[in-house]
Write a protein that holds these residues in place. Structure first.
Motif, PDB file in Angstrom:
ATOM      1  N   LEU A   1     -32.788 -20.948  20.745  1.00 40.50           N
ATOM      2  CA  LEU A   1     -33.853 -20.405  19.901  1.00 40.50           C
ATOM      3  C   LEU A   1     -33.285 -19.225  19.128  1.00 40.50           C
ATOM      4  CD1 LEU A   1     -36.912 -20.316  19.116  1.00 40.50           C
ATOM      5  CD2 LEU A   1     -37.222 -18.770  21.071  1.00 40.50           C
ATOM      6  N   SER A   2     -33.497 -19.202  17.824  1.00 38.38           N
ATOM      7  CA  SER A   2     -32.936 -18.134  16.998  1.00 38.38           C
ATOM      8  C   SER A   2     -33.525 -16.778  17.390  1.00 38.38           C
ATOM      9  CB  SER A   2     -33.203 -18.406  15.520  1.00 38.38           C
ATOM     10  OG  SER A   2     -34.592 -18.420  15.253  1.00 38.38           O
ATOM     11  N   PRO A   3     -32.763 -15.684  17.205  1.00 42.33           N
ATOM     12  CA  PRO A   3     -33.253 -14.349  17.566  1.00 42.33           C
ATOM     13  C   PRO A   3     -34.560 -13.959  16.885  1.00 42.33           C
ATOM     14  CG  PRO A   3     -30.888 -14.289  17.243  1.00 42.33           C
ATOM     15  CD  PRO A   3     -31.337 -15.650  16.815  1.00 42.33           C
ATOM     16  N   ASP A   4     -34.818 -14.486  15.669  1.00 40.60           N
ATOM     17  CA  ASP A   4     -36.082 -14.159  15.008  1.00 40.60           C
ATOM     18  C   ASP A   4     -37.220 -15.088  15.426  1.00 40.60           C
ATOM     19  OD1 ASP A   4     -35.528 -16.533  13.712  1.00 40.60           O
ATOM     20  OD2 ASP A   4     -35.336 -15.669  11.716  1.00 40.60           O
ATOM     21  N   GLY A   5     -36.936 -16.055  16.299  1.00 37.68           N
ATOM     22  CA  GLY A   5     -37.972 -16.943  16.817  1.00 37.68           C
ATOM     23  C   GLY A   5     -38.470 -17.975  15.832  1.00 37.68           C
ATOM     24  N   GLN A   6     -37.727 -18.217  14.744  1.00 34.46           N
ATOM     25  CA  GLN A   6     -38.196 -19.119  13.696  1.00 34.46           C
ATOM     26  C   GLN A   6     -37.522 -20.492  13.707  1.00 34.46           C
ATOM     27  OE1 GLN A   6     -40.819 -18.280  11.693  1.00 34.46           O
ATOM     28  NE2 GLN A   6     -40.881 -16.485  13.031  1.00 34.46           N
ATOM     29  N   THR A   7     -36.394 -20.636  14.385  1.00 35.42           N
ATOM     30  CA  THR A   7     -35.635 -21.879  14.324  1.00 35.42           C
ATOM     31  C   THR A   7     -35.162 -22.312  15.708  1.00 35.42           C
ATOM     32  OG1 THR A   7     -34.829 -21.224  12.126  1.00 35.42           O
ATOM     33  CG2 THR A   7     -33.686 -23.047  13.203  1.00 35.42           C
ATOM     34  N   ILE A   8     -35.248 -23.618  15.963  1.00 37.29           N
ATOM     35  CA  ILE A   8     -34.724 -24.218  17.190  1.00 37.29           C
ATOM     36  C   ILE A   8     -33.543 -25.100  16.818  1.00 37.29           C
ATOM     37  CG2 ILE A   8     -35.225 -25.725  19.156  1.00 37.29           C
ATOM     38  CD1 ILE A   8     -38.214 -25.060  18.717  1.00 37.29           C
ATOM     39  N   VAL A   9     -32.447 -24.994  17.569  1.00 43.68           N
ATOM     40  CA  VAL A   9     -31.300 -25.890  17.417  1.00 43.68           C
ATOM     41  C   VAL A   9     -31.142 -26.665  18.718  1.00 43.68           C
ATOM     42  CG1 VAL A   9     -28.814 -26.052  17.043  1.00 43.68           C
ATOM     43  CG2 VAL A   9     -30.153 -24.388  15.744  1.00 43.68           C
TER      44      VAL A   9
ATOM     45  N   THR B   1     -26.395 -17.409  15.615  1.00 46.61           N
ATOM     46  CA  THR B   1     -25.918 -16.066  15.276  1.00 46.61           C
ATOM     47  C   THR B   1     -27.080 -15.074  15.206  1.00 46.61           C
ATOM     48  OG1 THR B   1     -26.052 -16.634  12.920  1.00 46.61           O
ATOM     49  CG2 THR B   1     -23.922 -16.943  14.004  1.00 46.61           C
ATOM     50  N   PRO B   2     -26.811 -13.756  15.328  1.00 42.87           N
ATOM     51  CA  PRO B   2     -27.883 -12.756  15.358  1.00 42.87           C
ATOM     52  C   PRO B   2     -28.752 -12.720  14.105  1.00 42.87           C
ATOM     53  CG  PRO B   2     -25.858 -11.813  16.221  1.00 42.87           C
ATOM     54  CD  PRO B   2     -25.502 -13.161  15.668  1.00 42.87           C
TER      55      PRO B   2
ATOM     56  N   ALA C   1     -13.526 -22.497  17.149  1.00 41.39           N
ATOM     57  CA  ALA C   1     -14.951 -22.179  17.057  1.00 41.39           C
ATOM     58  C   ALA C   1     -15.348 -22.113  15.594  1.00 41.39           C
ATOM     59  CB  ALA C   1     -15.256 -20.851  17.750  1.00 41.39           C
ATOM     60  N   ALA C   2     -16.385 -22.862  15.230  1.00 40.04           N
ATOM     61  CA  ALA C   2     -16.842 -22.916  13.843  1.00 40.04           C
ATOM     62  C   ALA C   2     -18.184 -22.218  13.702  1.00 40.04           C
ATOM     63  CB  ALA C   2     -16.946 -24.364  13.373  1.00 40.04           C
ATOM     64  N   ILE C   3     -18.397 -21.572  12.568  1.00 41.45           N
ATOM     65  CA  ILE C   3     -19.689 -20.972  12.228  1.00 41.45           C
ATOM     66  C   ILE C   3     -20.309 -21.847  11.139  1.00 41.45           C
ATOM     67  CG2 ILE C   3     -20.910 -18.885  11.528  1.00 41.45           C
ATOM     68  CD1 ILE C   3     -19.278 -18.509  14.063  1.00 41.45           C
TER      69      ILE C   3
ATOM     70  N   ASP D   1     -26.325  -6.530  16.366  1.00 41.61           N
ATOM     71  CA  ASP D   1     -26.215  -6.432  14.912  1.00 41.61           C
ATOM     72  C   ASP D   1     -25.246  -7.451  14.318  1.00 41.61           C
ATOM     73  OD1 ASP D   1     -23.774  -5.443  15.713  1.00 41.61           O
ATOM     74  OD2 ASP D   1     -24.029  -3.460  14.818  1.00 41.61           O
ATOM     75  N   GLY D   2     -24.622  -8.250  15.168  1.00 39.62           N
ATOM     76  CA  GLY D   2     -23.721  -9.288  14.690  1.00 39.62           C
ATOM     77  C   GLY D   2     -22.343  -8.818  14.290  1.00 39.62           C
ATOM     78  N   SER D   3     -22.040  -7.545  14.489  1.00 41.67           N
ATOM     79  CA  SER D   3     -20.742  -7.012  14.069  1.00 41.67           C
ATOM     80  C   SER D   3     -19.627  -7.336  15.053  1.00 41.67           C
ATOM     81  CB  SER D   3     -20.834  -5.489  13.891  1.00 41.67           C
ATOM     82  OG  SER D   3     -21.122  -4.862  15.136  1.00 41.67           O
ATOM     83  N   GLN D   4     -19.980  -7.738  16.283  1.00 40.68           N
ATOM     84  CA  GLN D   4     -18.989  -8.046  17.305  1.00 40.68           C
ATOM     85  C   GLN D   4     -19.370  -9.331  18.034  1.00 40.68           C
ATOM     86  OE1 GLN D   4     -19.477  -4.296  19.485  1.00 40.68           O
ATOM     87  NE2 GLN D   4     -17.416  -3.711  18.893  1.00 40.68           N
ATOM     88  N   ALA D   5     -18.347  -9.990  18.559  1.00 44.60           N
ATOM     89  CA  ALA D   5     -18.576 -11.196  19.353  1.00 44.60           C
ATOM     90  C   ALA D   5     -17.585 -11.228  20.503  1.00 44.60           C
ATOM     91  CB  ALA D   5     -18.427 -12.450  18.498  1.00 44.60           C
ATOM     92  N   ALA D   6     -18.038 -11.742  21.637  1.00 45.26           N
ATOM     93  CA  ALA D   6     -17.155 -11.975  22.787  1.00 45.26           C
ATOM     94  C   ALA D   6     -16.755 -13.445  22.752  1.00 45.26           C
ATOM     95  CB  ALA D   6     -17.867 -11.632  24.087  1.00 45.26           C
TER      96      ALA D   6
END
Length: 496
Positions: free
Chosen positions: A238-246, A289-290, A303-305, A331-336
């Motif tokens: 579920l997207s962080p904004d709650g608008q989209t499901i993948v 993504t955030p 890994a693909a975006i 904030d999406g500036s970093q990823a593990a």
């Protein structure tokens, strides 16, 4: 002969009124401006806030002396923050999320008008007292006792209240909370069906309202989102904004028809959302993504975006050296990200949007999960270490990684047999939840509604644990002990 007066009665009244008004104006000028400044608006007044709410504003009736406001502003309990000004409006930005389950007071008195002389004690602000609260500390988990077996359970830690959200006829397999906490997206199979690939996707209401005073919906109202008639529903996000499901889906009749689908998460009542195929190469684990506009997926040798649109054949970015994205910062500036080495070790990297790649930890076992702390530059990870090469036995442990200096602080070593551990970091960054699953040893008589881990291993029971994460020194880190909660379940998650 008498002199005729040129002033009419109305003229004399007007002149008298003007003289009186002039006297009053003169008195006001001599006395000075005694109208006290006041707070016209407090943006969090009587509001309930969450971790996503990071700043409040105070709007004043007059231009204020900034230093006197900042020196006299009191928040109880204290919340560290920084101040900025725009005319008569002051913005207070929190340095860390406000702790959940707390009532706050904002007090201001003694602040001065910007144009008040230093010796003028009459030009201070009218005393102001505001208040707001943070959301209750609430957790979700899948029940593992006889009564709640396989059901989605909500437990309010602040109020010590338990609510079972789903019926006995469904065995919940995975779930994600909407950002406002009012609904949960979950996948579940029928309790009389052991097929782990038979899941349908639903939503259920929590009975919690994100707004103070708003009438909450009844808890436990379920709606079907996606059936399993033609496609198996494997994983979802579920997207962080709650608008989209993948959703990752596979065609029941054609195994080669396998990939990601996306669909709106909120549709008008009575309408059925229509999933759309993401036209791209098949992949493995994925994470939205955030910014809620793309999905990171393990694809091929990297890994693909991918953009969340029908034609995603051209990735926004591709990182060939990494095989998995574990987590994004808020904030999406970093990823593990995880790198799979040729010597069968796994390595965790911190990757930034500036292109830097910093190795953090290397293990012979597995990197199960990682979460960024919203309150500090810390990454909490659940890892395993290989303790037996011959039998491939892994020992899980929790670790905190300081992202400034890459130093590791071990938090807890878990028993060797507790391989199926899951953890969740609280939205205010002050506590970790984790489970300890006890596998079923007697499998001679399998039940139709046996609980199973993601790997398909039967679950006998499971306990839930809470570990506080208050700021501590290196010397005191060993004194922190997890607390066993009086709940029987697994797959714990915090409500946002």
């Amino acid at each position: 002969m008498t002199t005729k007066s040129f002033l009419q009665p109305l003229d004399r009244i007007a002149i008298a009124f003007m003289l009186l008004l002039s006297v009053l104006i003169g008195l006001l000028i001599l006395q000075g401006d005694v109208v006290a400044a006041r707070v016209r608006d407090f943006s969090w007044q009587n509001q309930q806030i969450g971790a996503e709410d990071i700043s409040f504003t105070l709007t004043f009736s007059r231009p204020m002396d900034a230093k006197s406001v900042e020196d006299n502003l009191k928040i109880d309990p204290p919340l560290a923050g920084k101040v900025s000004w725009s005319g008569r409006r002051m913005v207070y930005t929190l340095l860390t999320p406000a702790p959940y389950g707390t009532n706050y007071k904002v007090e201001l008195q003694g602040a001065k008008d910007k144009f008040a002389p230093p010796e003028d004690k009459k030009r201070v602000i009218q005393p102001f007292l505001g208040q707001f609260t943070t959301r209750d500390r609430v957790i979700l988990y899948i029940g593992a006792d006889q009564e709640d077996k396989g059901r989605l359970v909500l437990y309010n830690l602040t109020q010590e209240q338990k609510t079972v959200l789903t019926p006995k006829e469904l065995v919940v397999m995975d779930f994600k909370a909407y950002p406002d906490g009012e609904k949960i997206l979950f996948s579940a199979r029928a309790s009389n069906n052991q097929d782990l690939l038979s899941a349908k996707v639903y939503t259920v209401t929590t009975g919690i309202s994100a707004k103070v005073g708003a009438s909450a919906t009844t808890a436990g109202l379920i709606e079907l989102v996606l059936d399993n008639k033609d496609y198996q529903n494997l994983k979802f996000d579920l997207s962080p904004d709650g608008q989209t499901i993948v959703v990752q889906r596979g065609n029941r009749k054609n195994p080669s028809d396998f990939g990601l689908w996306f669909m709106p998460a909120n549709v008008p009542s009575g309408e059925k959302p229509q999933p759309q195929r993401l036209q791209s190469q098949p992949g493995g684990d994925f994470l939205i993504t955030p910014d809620s506009k793309a999905v990171a997926i393990a694809q091929g040798q990297g890994a693909a975006i991918l953009p969340l649109q029908k034609d995603a054949s051209k990735p926004l970015d591709f990182l060939p050296q990494f095989g998995l994205v574990q987590s994004f910062s808020k904030d999406g500036s970093q990823a593990a990200m995880v790198k799979f080495n040729t010597d069968f070790t796994k390595e965790l990297f911190l990757v930034t949007n500036q292109g830097t790649q910093q190795p953090l930890v290397k293990t012979t076992g597995s990197i199960l999960s990682c979460q960024f702390d919203p309150a500090s530059p810390t990454l909490y990870c659940l890892l395993t270490q290989l303790v037996s090469q011959a039998q491939y036995i892994e020992q899980p442990y929790l670790v905190a990684i300081d992202l400034k200096n890459q130093q590791q602080k071990p938090l807890l070593v878990l028993p060797v047999e507790q391989r199926n551990v899951q953890m969740s970091l609280s939205p205010d960054g002050l506590a970790l939840l984790f489970d300890q699953v006890v596998p079923e040893t007697n499998t001679s008589k399998p039940s139709a509604n046996n609980l199973k881990t993601d790997e398909g291993e039967a679950i006998a029971t499971s306990s839930l644990w809470l570990m506080p994460l208050l700021p501590i020194s290196d010397a005191a880190i060993s004194t922190i002990k997890p607390e066993k909660l009086p709940l029987i379940g697994f797959h714990p998650r915090w409500l946002p």
